[in-house]
Write an enzyme that holds these catalytic residues in place. Sequence first.
Site, PDB file in Angstrom:
ATOM      1  N   HIS A  61      -9.414   1.342   5.056  1.00  0.00           N
ATOM      2  CA  HIS A  61      -8.119   1.535   5.716  1.00  0.00           C
ATOM      3  C   HIS A  61      -8.294   2.496   6.898  1.00  0.00           C
ATOM      4  O   HIS A  61      -9.054   3.467   6.812  1.00  0.00           O
ATOM      5  CB  HIS A  61      -7.079   2.080   4.730  1.00  0.00           C
ATOM      6  CG  HIS A  61      -5.688   2.003   5.276  1.00  0.00           C
ATOM      7  ND1 HIS A  61      -5.198   2.927   6.173  1.00  0.00           N
ATOM      8  CD2 HIS A  61      -4.698   1.096   5.091  1.00  0.00           C
ATOM      9  CE1 HIS A  61      -3.963   2.580   6.503  1.00  0.00           C
ATOM     10  NE2 HIS A  61      -3.639   1.480   5.868  1.00  0.00           N
ATOM     11  N   SER A  86       3.880  -2.094  10.200  1.00  0.00           N
ATOM     12  CA  SER A  86       5.341  -2.154  10.365  1.00  0.00           C
ATOM     13  C   SER A  86       5.935  -3.509   9.978  1.00  0.00           C
ATOM     14  O   SER A  86       6.867  -3.993  10.625  1.00  0.00           O
ATOM     15  CB  SER A  86       5.737  -1.777  11.797  1.00  0.00           C
ATOM     16  OG  SER A  86       5.360  -0.433  12.064  1.00  0.00           O
ATOM     17  N   ASN A 100       0.875  -1.177   0.000  1.00  0.00           N
ATOM     18  CA  ASN A 100       0.000   0.000   0.000  1.00  0.00           C
ATOM     19  C   ASN A 100       0.909   1.223   0.000  1.00  0.00           C
ATOM     20  O   ASN A 100       1.506   1.553   1.019  1.00  0.00           O
ATOM     21  CB  ASN A 100      -0.893  -0.033   1.251  1.00  0.00           C
ATOM     22  CG  ASN A 100      -1.692   1.255   1.397  1.00  0.00           C
ATOM     23  OD1 ASN A 100      -1.733   2.092   0.486  1.00  0.00           O
ATOM     24  ND2 ASN A 100      -2.325   1.419   2.550  1.00  0.00           N
ATOM     25  N   TRP A 101       1.021   1.855  -1.159  1.00  0.00           N
ATOM     26  CA  TRP A 101       1.977   2.958  -1.301  1.00  0.00           C
ATOM     27  C   TRP A 101       1.483   4.256  -0.665  1.00  0.00           C
ATOM     28  O   TRP A 101       2.227   5.238  -0.606  1.00  0.00           O
ATOM     29  CB  TRP A 101       2.297   3.195  -2.785  1.00  0.00           C
ATOM     30  CG  TRP A 101       3.016   2.062  -3.439  1.00  0.00           C
ATOM     31  CD1 TRP A 101       3.352   0.849  -2.893  1.00  0.00           C
ATOM     32  CD2 TRP A 101       3.498   2.032  -4.786  1.00  0.00           C
ATOM     33  NE1 TRP A 101       4.013   0.077  -3.812  1.00  0.00           N
ATOM     34  CE2 TRP A 101       4.118   0.773  -4.983  1.00  0.00           C
ATOM     35  CE3 TRP A 101       3.466   2.937  -5.845  1.00  0.00           C
ATOM     36  CZ2 TRP A 101       4.695   0.406  -6.199  1.00  0.00           C
ATOM     37  CZ3 TRP A 101       4.042   2.571  -7.053  1.00  0.00           C
ATOM     38  CH2 TRP A 101       4.648   1.328  -7.221  1.00  0.00           C
ATOM     39  N   LYS A 102       0.217   4.276  -0.269  1.00  0.00           N
ATOM     40  CA  LYS A 102      -0.366   5.485   0.352  1.00  0.00           C
ATOM     41  C   LYS A 102      -0.124   6.693  -0.563  1.00  0.00           C
ATOM     42  O   LYS A 102      -0.125   6.540  -1.780  1.00  0.00           O
ATOM     43  CB  LYS A 102       0.186   5.664   1.770  1.00  0.00           C
ATOM     44  CG  LYS A 102       0.019   4.375   2.592  1.00  0.00           C
ATOM     45  CD  LYS A 102       0.252   4.542   4.063  1.00  0.00           C
ATOM     46  CE  LYS A 102       0.021   3.201   4.766  1.00  0.00           C
ATOM     47  NZ  LYS A 102       0.139   3.272   6.207  1.00  0.00           N
ATOM     48  N   GLY A 128       3.007   2.398  10.700  1.00  0.00           N
ATOM     49  CA  GLY A 128       3.969   3.479  10.522  1.00  0.00           C
ATOM     50  C   GLY A 128       4.718   3.843  11.787  1.00  0.00           C
ATOM     51  O   GLY A 128       5.388   4.868  11.854  1.00  0.00           O
ATOM     52  N   GLU A 142      -6.543   4.810   7.979  1.00  0.00           N
ATOM     53  CA  GLU A 142      -6.261   6.221   7.701  1.00  0.00           C
ATOM     54  C   GLU A 142      -7.494   6.906   7.122  1.00  0.00           C
ATOM     55  O   GLU A 142      -7.760   8.078   7.423  1.00  0.00           O
ATOM     56  CB  GLU A 142      -5.041   6.332   6.772  1.00  0.00           C
ATOM     57  CG  GLU A 142      -3.755   6.085   7.560  1.00  0.00           C
ATOM     58  CD  GLU A 142      -2.623   5.473   6.763  1.00  0.00           C
ATOM     59  OE1 GLU A 142      -2.665   5.472   5.530  1.00  0.00           O
ATOM     60  OE2 GLU A 142      -1.669   4.970   7.406  1.00  0.00           O
ATOM     61  N   GLY A 168       3.090  -1.063   4.208  1.00  0.00           N
ATOM     62  CA  GLY A 168       3.131   0.355   3.880  1.00  0.00           C
ATOM     63  C   GLY A 168       4.546   0.789   3.545  1.00  0.00           C
ATOM     64  O   GLY A 168       5.054   0.555   2.444  1.00  0.00           O
ATOM     65  N   GLY A 169       5.216   1.405   4.513  1.00  0.00           N
ATOM     66  CA  GLY A 169       6.526   2.017   4.288  1.00  0.00           C
ATOM     67  C   GLY A 169       7.530   1.134   3.561  1.00  0.00           C
ATOM     68  O   GLY A 169       8.216   1.591   2.638  1.00  0.00           O
ATOM     69  N   GLU A 217      -4.999  -4.777  10.709  1.00  0.00           N
ATOM     70  CA  GLU A 217      -3.966  -3.756  10.872  1.00  0.00           C
ATOM     71  C   GLU A 217      -4.200  -3.003  12.181  1.00  0.00           C
ATOM     72  O   GLU A 217      -5.019  -2.068  12.228  1.00  0.00           O
ATOM     73  CB  GLU A 217      -4.019  -2.754   9.713  1.00  0.00           C
ATOM     74  CG  GLU A 217      -3.734  -3.364   8.360  1.00  0.00           C
ATOM     75  CD  GLU A 217      -3.162  -2.340   7.385  1.00  0.00           C
ATOM     76  OE1 GLU A 217      -2.134  -2.648   6.760  1.00  0.00           O
ATOM     77  OE2 GLU A 217      -3.715  -1.226   7.265  1.00  0.00           O
TER      78      GLU A 217
HETATM   79  P1  13P Z   1       3.362   0.449   7.592  1.00  0.00           P
HETATM   80  O1  13P Z   1       3.839  -0.841   6.977  1.00  0.00           O
HETATM   81  O2  13P Z   1       4.079   1.648   7.078  1.00  0.00           O
HETATM   82  O3  13P Z   1       3.282   0.352   9.076  1.00  0.00           O
HETATM   83  O4  13P Z   1       1.833   0.633   7.066  1.00  0.00           O
HETATM   84  C1  13P Z   1       0.930  -0.400   7.213  1.00  0.00           C
HETATM   85  C2  13P Z   1      -0.311  -0.050   6.469  1.00  0.00           C
HETATM   86  O5  13P Z   1      -1.047   0.834   6.856  1.00  0.00           O
HETATM   87  C3  13P Z   1      -0.596  -0.793   5.243  1.00  0.00           C
HETATM   88  O6  13P Z   1      -1.878  -0.545   4.784  1.00  0.00           O
END
Ligand code: 13P
Length: 253
Positions: A97, A215, A9-11, A175, A99, A236-237, A169
């Site tokens: 998600h 993470s 998930n590149w956000k 993050g 967020e 994510g990251g 999640e």
């Molecule tokens: P991180 O891997 O950066 O913690 O993000 C997880 C995430 O929200 C994937 O959707």
Amino acid sequence: MRKPLIAGNWKMYKNNNEALELVRELAPLVADLDDVEVAVCPPFTALADVSRLIADSGSSIALGAQDVYPGDEGAFTGEISPPMLKALAVTYVIAGHSERRELMGEKDGFVATKVRAVLDAGMTPILCVGETLEEREAGNAARKVEGQLAADLEAVEAAEVAGMVIAYEPIWAIGTGKTATPDDAQGMNSAIRRWIAASFGDDTAASVRILYGGSVKPGNAAELMALEDIDGALVGGASLKAADFAAIAGFKA
Ligand code: 13P
């Protein structure tokens, strides 16, 4: 057998050119991973070009979108419909998600209509659920997640749930560099599978893929992916670097 899914998930990272560069770098690194499905979810602005690149290069990387609006077309300024995504050969669509729930105020009822709309368009929802730190510390994590599942899957049939992806999640692990312990992650993923079994039957529970997200890094992926009820990761990251994401996807190698 559930084939593990490693989805990035590149956000809100990577413009169109950067997205193409990342996929060009990633594709050869994951080309030989037969027993894992690899997906990337770039921002909307990069979907068309990334889709074309994947098709032209013959890569097996699947394409996902990070969100969708639950309507085929209409006066919804700024929104993107399921058929628009389907037309770009998008396979997976993230719904709910944390967020979006926290920053955009999206409620379960709305998430449920997204899940329905994604299925109606012939794509696979990746439904995200998870608790806050306060909810976990108060002992309410399972109740929160089960409440989300009940609301978000309200309009979905058992056969559809069987083909879906659910991503656990924990919000406090996103993050932050704080990963859920293997016990916590396996504990919640198995609770989710038990809830699916009770609500939709054992066969559905045996088929649905339940990911962990929060993470996930090359250094912890193998341990998490080895757990019985963890069928992959939503990353994510670490999905923004080809080598890291490929190392996570190659956790079995
Ligand atoms: P991180 O891997 O950066 O913690 O993000 C997880 C995430 O929200 C994937 O959707």
